[in-house]
Design a protein around this motif. Structure first.
Motif, PDB file in Angstrom:
ATOM      1  N   ALA A  23      -7.327 -17.027  -3.041  1.00 42.41           N
ATOM      2  CA  ALA A  23      -7.492 -15.436  -3.716  1.00 42.41           C
ATOM      3  C   ALA A  23      -5.676 -15.376  -3.159  1.00 42.41           C
ATOM      4  N   LYS A  24      -4.927 -14.703  -3.846  1.00 41.50           N
ATOM      5  CA  LYS A  24      -3.532 -14.556  -3.812  1.00 41.50           C
ATOM      6  C   LYS A  24      -3.594 -13.662  -2.721  1.00 41.50           C
ATOM      7  N   ARG A  25      -2.699 -13.836  -2.330  1.00 43.15           N
ATOM      8  CA  ARG A  25      -2.591 -12.394  -0.491  1.00 43.15           C
ATOM      9  C   ARG A  25      -2.048 -11.440  -0.797  1.00 43.15           C
ATOM     10  N   SER A  26      -2.759 -10.505  -1.022  1.00 42.63           N
ATOM     11  CA  SER A  26      -1.787  -8.847  -0.580  1.00 42.63           C
ATOM     12  C   SER A  26      -1.521  -7.968   0.315  1.00 42.63           C
ATOM     13  N   ARG A  27      -1.987  -8.822   1.011  1.00 43.63           N
ATOM     14  CA  ARG A  27      -1.417  -8.367   2.594  1.00 43.63           C
ATOM     15  C   ARG A  27       0.114  -7.845   2.552  1.00 43.63           C
ATOM     16  N   ALA A  28       0.183  -6.124   2.730  1.00 45.90           N
ATOM     17  CA  ALA A  28       1.290  -5.625   3.379  1.00 45.90           C
ATOM     18  C   ALA A  28       1.089  -4.837   4.497  1.00 45.90           C
ATOM     19  N   LEU A  29       2.113  -4.876   5.182  1.00 44.48           N
ATOM     20  CA  LEU A  29       1.994  -4.032   6.578  1.00 44.48           C
ATOM     21  C   LEU A  29       2.154  -2.856   6.142  1.00 44.48           C
ATOM     22  N   LYS A  30       1.911  -1.717   6.263  1.00 39.88           N
ATOM     23  CA  LYS A  30       1.139  -0.576   6.568  1.00 39.88           C
ATOM     24  C   LYS A  30       2.174   0.055   7.810  1.00 39.88           C
ATOM     25  N   ASP A  31       3.685   1.508   7.332  1.00 37.16           N
ATOM     26  CA  ASP A  31       4.831   1.848   7.931  1.00 37.16           C
ATOM     27  C   ASP A  31       4.461   1.415   9.693  1.00 37.16           C
ATOM     28  N   ASP A  32       3.027   2.044  10.103  1.00 39.84           N
ATOM     29  CA  ASP A  32       2.482   1.711  11.051  1.00 39.84           C
ATOM     30  C   ASP A  32       2.587   1.152  12.196  1.00 39.84           C
TER      31      ASP A  32
END
Length: 455
Positions: free
Chosen positions: A218-227
């Motif tokens: 599946a298309k990746r949707s990971r985005a790192l949060k600020d912390d």
């Protein structure tokens, strides 16, 4: 009137890329010899000659692309070829016609060669007329490079390659956890064998028929949060500072990769674009209101020139990289007793003046540093993330702090939304002031991030 100057590597690398058409700069050392720069940033050596001396028609002869690695050629070799072309033209020899004839001979010989390597060369020649240089380079790397997983097929008859052979290559790549490479290899092989079947080069069904993509995802949707981003940024800090702040000794990581990752986080640009950044692409570093990174279309995914305004934090980092590169060049020149060669790449590899490489090893080193820092902070490890996830994190983070979506899209050189399709034809606004404000705001936001002990 065309510009004339004594050509050097520094002069060639610093010729501005034209907005349209091409520009030619001629050498004062060798008559009628110069460099031609296209709107995409490609630089090629040229010479103008008349057959039979001054009587024939003036012909432009392309001697080769400028570069340090074959098939590109350097300045000294180009001057030699220009002098040889002049001598040939004086004897009435049409160098361009000779080259075309030689190429036709190679193609004719190849037509009777049914090895995988020979047919692959014919396929690549066809693709050169259909797709961009970047795509052709990817095909070549997969199909014919000595390091390719298909290298063992080179001398085999194309008709002898079976579905079992294809699956064996894919399985070996999977076993080495090269899942993305396996997917791309199958995609390129499928196009290659379908092309060969369409031309009756192979009589049987393509061996890629019925082979499923080895790693559908599946298309990746990971985005790192600020912390999470704060943890990564702290892991890129000076080791001594981390030791003082958190009482942990992090494993080593080269400074060049620390700065490389910082640029990815501050700019949101693609890994390959940042890795290939040259000092010639950096403009107005001493002017905080104009400092920018000019990416030529030849180096962007969508083939369009792209301007990246540079926030003060980016300017400081890039100035530091330049000073480091100049010290390295001076030390090398002193050691070898040669003239100082101006550094080209902002993130140079260990081998002088070559683009950065070793990304997998660097990511592993960074992951180990991040894990050690998480443990010291008493928090769980970060979920798996990739280098490209940083780009998505920048886009997500900019939207989160209130930057207009169309500006964010422009920052990362996306053509979508209000710039896609017909709208893009009429909307030529580049939002440069808004992009500068956005990247400045993002840099300020990133600078304020602090890792927490939250679990």
């Amino acid at each position: 009137m065309a510009e004339k100057t004594k050509l050097t590597d520094a002069v060639i690398k610093n010729i501005p890329v034209p907005a349209s058409g091409s520009v030619e700069v001629f050498d004062t050392e060798v008559p009628a010899f110069g460099i031609r720069v296209g709107k995409g940033g490609a630089r090629s050596f040229i010479t103008y000659q008349r057959l039979g001396g001054g009587r024939g028609r003036l012909r432009r002869i392309t001697l080769g692309k400028y570069g340090a690695h074959p098939p590109a050629i350097g300045l000294a070799e180009a001057r030699r070829l220009a002098r040889a072309a002049k001598a040939d033209a004086g004897r009435g020899i049409d160098v361009t016609a000779v080259k075309k004839a030689e190429r036709r001979k190679v193609i004719a010989a190849t037509d009777h060669d049914t090895t995988f390597a020979a047919i692959a060369e014919r396929f690549l020649e066809y693709q050169e007329r259909k797709v961009g240089a970047k795509s052709v380079a990817e095909y070549r790397r997969t199909l014919t490079a000595a390091s390719s997983p298909l290298a063992a097929w080179a001398k085999r008859s194309i008709a002898s390659i079976t579905k079992a052979d294809v699956l064996d290559v894919l399985d070996k790549l999977d076993a080495k956890e090269k899942r993305s490479t396996a997917n791309h290899t199958l995609a390129y092989l499928r196009r290659f064998f379908n092309w060969a079947a369409d031309r009756d080069i192979i009589k049987q069904a393509p061996p890629t028929d019925g082979v499923s993509m080895p790693n559908p995802h599946a298309k990746r949707s990971r985005a790192l949060k600020d912390d999470e981003l704060a943890i990564v940024l702290r892991a890129l800090d000076d080791d001594a500072a981390v030791r003082v702040l958190h009482g942990v000794e992090l494993p080593p990581m080269p400074d060049v990769f620390k700065d490389f990752y910082r640029v990815l986080i501050l700019s949101g640009q693609r890994r390959g674009e940042a890795a290939g950044m040259t000092f010639a692409e950096l403009q107005y570093l001493n002017n905080p209101h104009e400092a920018r990174w000019e990416l030529p279309g030849s180096r962007t995914k969508n083939g369009l020139d792209h301007t990246v305004p540079l926030a003060p934090a980016m300017v400081d980092l890039l100035k530091r990289r330049r000073a480091s590169a100049e010290r390295r060049a001076a030390a090398r020149a002193k050691r070898l007793g040669e003239t100082i060669e101006p550094p080209s790449y902002v993130f140079a590899a260990q081998r002088f003046n070559t683009p950065l490489s070793g990304f997998s090893k660097a990511k592993t080193e960074l992951d180990v540093r991040v894990a050690a820092l998480c443990e010291a902070l008493g928090r769980p490890p970060l979920a798996d993330w990739t280098v490209h996830d940083l780009r998505r994190s920048v886009v997500t983070g900019m939207n989160r702090i209130g930057i207009d979506p169309h500006v964010v899209e422009s920052v990362v050189n996306h053509i979508s939304g209000i710039k896609a399709g017909v709208a893009g034809v009429y909307n030529q606004e580049d939002y440069l002031p808004a992009r500068r404000a956005a990247l400045n705001a993002w840099a300020d936001h990133v600078a304020a991030l602090e890792p927490t002990r939250r679990t």
